[in-house]
Design an enzyme around this catalytic site. Structure first.
Site, PDB file in Angstrom:
ATOM      1  N   HIS A  12       0.828  -1.215   0.000  1.00  0.00           N
ATOM      2  CA  HIS A  12       0.000   0.000   0.000  1.00  0.00           C
ATOM      3  C   HIS A  12       0.861   1.264   0.000  1.00  0.00           C
ATOM      4  O   HIS A  12       2.053   1.234   0.317  1.00  0.00           O
ATOM      5  CB  HIS A  12      -0.910   0.011   1.236  1.00  0.00           C
ATOM      6  CG  HIS A  12      -0.140  -0.055   2.512  1.00  0.00           C
ATOM      7  ND1 HIS A  12       0.466   1.048   3.088  1.00  0.00           N
ATOM      8  CD2 HIS A  12       0.162  -1.097   3.323  1.00  0.00           C
ATOM      9  CE1 HIS A  12       1.087   0.702   4.182  1.00  0.00           C
ATOM     10  NE2 HIS A  12       0.933  -0.601   4.363  1.00  0.00           N
ATOM     11  N   GLU A  88      -1.804  -7.956   6.809  1.00  0.00           N
ATOM     12  CA  GLU A  88      -0.462  -7.873   7.379  1.00  0.00           C
ATOM     13  C   GLU A  88      -0.375  -8.803   8.590  1.00  0.00           C
ATOM     14  O   GLU A  88      -1.397  -9.280   9.095  1.00  0.00           O
ATOM     15  CB  GLU A  88      -0.186  -6.410   7.789  1.00  0.00           C
ATOM     16  CG  GLU A  88       1.187  -6.144   8.390  1.00  0.00           C
ATOM     17  CD  GLU A  88       2.343  -6.500   7.481  1.00  0.00           C
ATOM     18  OE1 GLU A  88       2.473  -7.699   7.151  1.00  0.00           O
ATOM     19  OE2 GLU A  88       3.135  -5.604   7.120  1.00  0.00           O
TER      20      GLU A  88
END
Length: 214
Positions: A12, A88
Site C-alpha cells: 500500500h 499484514e
C-alpha cells in the site's frame, strides 16, 4: 499451450502511521497525500498491463491504494475485492510502536549487529519474538500466516488459470510480501531488505508451482 497466472503484488501507499514512523500491522490508518500520489504513479506505470481481477487486504489503506492504482491505470471499472487472507502480520503489543524501537528490539533479541538484511533473512525468528511477547492473544502463529497467503494465491490461480494468461493486481503489506519471498525465494530477503510503499514484486503460477520473476 498452458496458461500462467501473473500476480502483481504491491505494498500500500504511505499512511499516517508510516509518516509518523510507527509500526503498523492490523492497526489501520489512512493514506497520506504522498501515499495517494505514489499509488497513482504506480497505476500509470502499469498502464500496459490488463488486469483480469484485483484484490486487497481488508484494511482501508490497501483498498484505497488498489482503487487509486486502477483509476490511474485506466481500469477503474474493475472492482477491488477485499480478502482478509492478504492481511499484514498482527504485531500484538508492538502495534504503533516507534519503528526504530521496534527494529532495534528485534535486532537485540536475535543478537544481530545492525544488519537489516540479516534481520529480514531470519523472518520466522522475528515473528517468533513478536509471537512470544504478545499479550493481546491476536498474533497468529507463523504457519497460519503462510497458510493463508498461500491458500489465497492457490485459490485465485485455480479460479483464473482457464483464462488466457491473466494478470492479477494484489495490494497487501510489507511483512506479508516478505513472507511470500520467504516461501518462494528466500535469498531475495537478503537482496531486498526493505519493502517500501508501492514496491512491487511479480509472482507467476504455471499450474504447478509459484516463482518470483526478476
Amino acid at each position: 499451450m498452458n496458461s500462467t497466472v501473473t500476480f502483481y503484488i504491491t505494498r500500500h501507499g504511505e499512511t499516517l502511521l508510516n509518516y509518523l514512523h510507527k509500526a503498523q500491522g492490523w492497526a489501520d490508518s489512512p493514506l497520506t497525500e504522498r501515499g495517494i500520489q505514489a499509488a497513482s504513479q504506480l497505476g500509470q506505470q502499469l498502464k500496459n498491463v490488463q488486469f483480469s481481477s484485483a484484490f486487497s487486504s481488508d484494511t482501508s489503506r490497501a483498498l484505497q491504494t488498489g482503487k487509486t492504482i486502477l483509476t490511474a491505470q485506466g481500469q477503474n471499472e474493475l472492482q477491488v475485492i477485499t480478502d482478509k487472507r492478504l492481511r499484514e502480520w498482527c504485531l500484538g503489543c508492538w502495534e504503533a510502536e516507534n519503528n526504530t524501537t521496534f527494529i532495534s528490539s528485534m535486532m537485540n533479541e536475535l543478537q544481530i549487529q545492525n544488519d537489516f538484511s540479516e534481520l529480514n533473512f531470519r523472518l520466522q525468528e522475528v515473528h517468533e519474538v513478536i509471537y512470544k511477547s504478545d499479550i493481546t492473544g491476536m498474533v497468529e502463529p507463523f504457519h497460519m500466516i503462510t497458510d493463508r497467503l498461500e491458500s489465497f494465491l492457490k485459490d485465485t490461480a485455480d479460479n483464473l488459470i482457464h483464462l488466457n494468461n491473466p494478470n492479477v493486481l494484489i495490494v497487501t503489506h510489507a511483512f506479508a510480501i516478505k513472507t511470500l519471498l520467504y516461501l518462494f525465494s528466500k535469498e531475495m530477503l537478503r537482496k531486498k531488505p526493505k519493502i517500501k510503499n508501492v514496491d512491487i514484486i511479480t509472482i507467476k503460477w504455471d499450474g504447478k508451482s509459484f516463482s518470483i520473476l526478476p
